[in-house]
Scaffold this active site. Structure first.
Site, PDB file in Angstrom:
ATOM      1  N   ASP A 132      42.203  41.959  43.981  1.00 30.54           N
ATOM      2  CA  ASP A 132      41.897  41.450  42.755  1.00 30.54           C
ATOM      3  C   ASP A 132      43.264  40.788  41.998  1.00 30.54           C
ATOM      4  OD1 ASP A 132      41.396  43.200  39.135  1.00 30.54           O
ATOM      5  OD2 ASP A 132      41.829  40.868  39.976  1.00 30.54           O
TER       6      ASP A 132
HETATM    7  C1  GLC Z   1      41.578  39.211  36.401  1.00 28.70           C
HETATM    8  C2  GLC Z   1      40.469  41.084  36.755  1.00 28.70           C
HETATM    9  C3  GLC Z   1      39.344  40.566  37.300  1.00 28.70           C
HETATM   10  C4  GLC Z   1      39.290  38.845  37.124  1.00 28.70           C
HETATM   11  C5  GLC Z   1      40.362  38.696  38.644  1.00 28.70           C
HETATM   12  C6  GLC Z   1      39.693  36.698  38.547  1.00 28.70           C
HETATM   13  O1  GLC Z   1      42.779  40.145  36.669  1.00 28.70           O
HETATM   14  O2  GLC Z   1      40.775  42.223  36.826  1.00 28.70           O
HETATM   15  O3  GLC Z   1      38.371  41.844  36.750  1.00 28.70           O
HETATM   16  O4  GLC Z   1      38.105  39.365  38.499  1.00 28.70           O
HETATM   17  O5  GLC Z   1      41.676  38.952  37.591  1.00 28.70           O
HETATM   18  O6  GLC Z   1      39.959  36.625  36.795  1.00 28.70           O
END
Ligand code: GLC
Length: 737
Positions: free
Chosen positions: A272
């Site tokens: 993430d």
């Molecule tokens: C965010 C979220 C994740 C998302 C990623 C890209 O922090 O936790 O669900 O897909 O970043 O935006």
């Protein structure tokens, strides 16, 4: 038993492949030509905010980008990767297409309320079609985190509290996004997230620590991920949380033992946002070099946005701290999905991609919004609004809120395409509307002239009050310590009720809210979650009976935040509440110490939720016949069918979500008091009846037992079939060794 486990693993292995033909020869040939720097480049995902993005791509140090939208914009970066680097390996472009791209469907929690996997698959299919036309190859969805805590803002993105519902919804979204062939020009790779246990954040506060023991992990939180991998998901994303001190991005248990060794997953795993680097603030790594080492060694293939891989992996390999084999495995997994997506053959997005908001997309969004709404109260059959209604008052902060109606995690939806309830009702033939939101947004306090303005609304035959919460109040990092309605909404409900006119309240929200005041002051309450682009027409259809509510709650509604965590599939404890315990107002003065019975309940509010999981009313009524079983005893690897006759006892054709609940009465490790073992949408005409049958076999009866073995244990099972999770478990059968 061994046969059963072998069957499981074979089925899973077959299913675990992300789908599509093998490219192993091409992958090995390419890998053999790659330098270590180029390999590490494939493991690096960067955001357009990076000022050096183009130079980094040109140098072969970027394998993926995210949040780049538009065929032209994507092609410009892709051209650098394909035509200006030594090996021409195409980029994979990721985006959060969570519940729609341009056409926005209900938030996932709302879609889960439909209990309609086919519908959810169709919504994902349209989202993929629209996203791929904009140059997106990969969506960071489905999110299948189980949550028991409405304080957690991301419950809005989840499929609720039940593992079976999340399994079915997650797998349906994977199928919708990917089709059966990733090379389909309208497919996008799915990314099952957040792996894993993220929804168990302590206190419902986002990013917070989790403490999930392995048995609970396997019997609850991992189930929807396993199902999505079994449905062929191409990728997964690790979660921000540290479980018992180990962040998911550095968890060998999750990324190695479970995902690769047991589930035989052959796609790739992305972190993430910056969660590799965040292993330093977690206190799990001393610095980013150690974070890179522990992440790649655990099996994390691609790093999102932070740059520890490109900064440290070459040195770590040179020092022998990270093996070249670990790097090669990560790069193989990434290349495999790029090949399966067809990016080597067709790296560029057509500039004349299919336009968004096609008629079928808007129709599907309207159907999804209608099926996602849950009717919670309907006194005196106030709904659907009858032909005698000529003038309706339309009020509340969500009546005409095109941005907030779309809900959280909407990057590419366009508020000016939202059709709101006010707009849909305004245009209804033969209806005059009196409109006044009274509250500019869900946090607004009542205006000084509220009384006069409410009096004007009272000229109508019925008052429609659109309450709830703005989109920003749910979603990532948007957690609340209260479930009470914000601003002056409760006071407004009181004023509206005081007019004496019937009040119908529609709630748009990203979570269960404490709607007791709304229930007190409304004749009818319809919970629409955040219904998306076509929420207005869908709600008008429901309010006037052109559609009939069929939604069921995908999550328990607490009486108050003090009951959290509260969920239907809980364990019994040694002193389960009886349900008839004396509550605070009735406790006599100087009551003796043990006079209240010493069971597990709250003196002030008891343990009964406001609404149970699986609850939802209709405009008709349904009755269930007795449960019938095909056998009273079955062998360990046997199955039993459980049936009941459903009858539409009302005067309208309607759909019921028939639910089958199961309880393993005594096991080597205590099991929940009940678990959803099956569900099915059944549409019946007035007076029609139908037998509904569920088959319960090893898949439904097995669990991870006290020895952490997935197995079916002999003993008594109870079963019930009904319209929500309170159905009595009247059926009984025994599994015999
Ligand atoms: C965010 C979220 C994740 C998302 C990623 C890209 O922090 O936790 O669900 O897909 O970043 O935006």
């Amino acid at each position: 038993m061994k046969r059963l486990l072998l069957l499981f693993s074979v089925l899973l292995a077959a299913g675990a492949r992300a789908g599509g033909p093998d490219y192993e020869a091409e992958i090995e040939a390419l890998l053999a030509r790659m330098t270590l720097a180029e390999k590490i480049g494939q493991m690096n995902q960067q955001h357009p905010d990076n000022p050096d993005l183009r130079a980094e791509i040109r140098a072969g140090r970027v394998g993926s980008v995210l949040s780049v939208v538009g065929a032209r914009e994507t092609n410009e970066l892709q051209r650098i990767a394909v035509e200006q680097t030594r090996l021409g390996i195409p980029l994979i472009n990721g985006r959060d297409v969570i519940h729609g791209f341009r056409t926005i469907f209900p938030i996932p929690l709302g879609q889960a309320a439909s209990f309609d996997p086919e519908l959810v698959e169709a919504c994902a299919r349209i989202a993929a079609r629209e996203a791929r036309a904009a140059g997106i190859h990969w969506t960071f969805a489905p999110m299948v985190d189980i949550s028991h805590d409405p304080r957690w803002g991301r419950i809005a993105e989840s499929c609720g509290e039940d593992p079976l519902l999340a399994e079915r919804m997650g797998a349906a979204m994977v199928r919708g996004f990917q089709t059966s062939d990733l090379a389909d020009p309208t497919a996008v790779a799915a990314c099952v997230k957040h792996f894993a246990g993220y929804g168990a954040a302590e206190g419902g506060r986002d990013y917070n620590s989790t403490y999930i023991p392995e048995r609970l992990f396997r019997n609850l939180y991992l189930r929807p991920f396993r199902a999505a991998v079994g449905a062929g998901a191409a990728t997964l994303m690790t979660s921000f949380n540290a479980n018992d001190g180990v962040p998911s991005s550095g968890s060998r248990f999750l990324l190695g033992e479970v995902l690769r060794d047991e589930w035989r997953f052959d796609g790739f795993v992305v972190s993430d946002w910056a969660s590799v680097a965040e292993m330093v603030p977690h206190g799990f790594c001393a610095d980013e070099k150690e974070a890179a080492s522990r992440a790649v060694s655990a099996g994390l293939d691609m790093e999102m946005v932070s740059s520890t891989y490109v900064a440290h992996l070459e040195a770590l390999v040179a020092e022998g701290a990270v093996s070249m084999a670990a790097i090669d495995d990560a790069v193989r997994n990434i290349l495999r999905i790029k090949f399966r997506l067809g990016l080597f053959d067709n790296p560029y997005a057509p500039l004349d991609g299919e336009p968004a908001y096609a008629p079928d997309a808007l129709r599907m969004a309207r159907t999804a919004a209608a099926e996602s709404a849950v009717l919670l109260k309907n006194d005196g059959r106030c709904l659907p609004l009858g032909s005698g209604i000529r003038t309706i008052a339309v009020t509340g902060p969500l009546a005409d809120a095109p941005h907030d109606q779309l809900g959280t995690w909407v990057f590419d939806g366009e508020a000016d395409r939202t059709q709101t309830p006010a707009a849909a009702l305004r245009g209804r033939t033969g209806i005059r509307t009196i409109e006044d939101p009274l509250l500019a947004c869900s946090r607004s306090e009542l205006p000084a002239d509220a009384a006069e303005r409410v009096a004007r609304l009272a000229e109508a035959d019925v008052i429609l009050f659109f309450a709830g919460e703005e989109a920003i109040l749910s979603g990532e990092a948007h957690c609340l310590s209260t479930l009470s309605l914000q601003g002056g909404q409760e006071r407004l409900a009181e004023l509206l009720a005081a007019t004496g006119k019937p009040v119908v309240t529609v709630v748009m929200a990203g979570r269960p809210l404490d709607i007791r005041p709304l229930l007190r002051h409304s004749a009818a309450v319809l919970y629409a979650f955040h219904p998306g682009t076509m929420g207005g027409p869908a709600l008008a259809d429901l309010l006037f009976g052109d559609a009939v509510p069929s939604g069921k709650l995908p999550v328990t509604f607490p009486v108050s935040v003090g009951q959290i965590p509260i969920y239907y599939n809980h364990n019994a404890t040694g002193r389960p509440a009886r349900g008839d315990e004396m509550l605070l107002p009735d406790i006599p003065l100087r009551a003796s110490q043990t006079s209240l019975g010493n069971t597990s309940y709250y003196l002030d509010i008891g343990t009964k939720p406001l609404f149970p999981f699986g609850f939802g009313l209709s405009y008709t009524s349904f009755s269930y016949g007795e449960v019938r079983l095909s056998a009273g005893t079955i062998p360990i690897d046997g199955s039993v069918t459980v049936s009941a006759t459903l009858t539409n006892t009302g005067d309208r054709e309607a759909t019921e979500v028939v639910q089958c609940y199961l309880c393993d009465v005594a096991a080597s490790a205590a099991r929940p008091v009940r678990e959803l073992a099956g569900f099915r949408r059944v549409t019946l005409a007035p007076g029609e009846c139908r037998e509904v049958t569920f088959t319960l076999g090893p898949e439904e009866l097995s669990f991870w037992n006290v020895d952490l073995r997935e197995t079916v244990e002999p003993g008594e099972f109870r079963v019930g079939i009904g319209g929500d999770s309170t159905v009595p478990l009247e059926g009984r059968f025994f599994v015999i060794p």
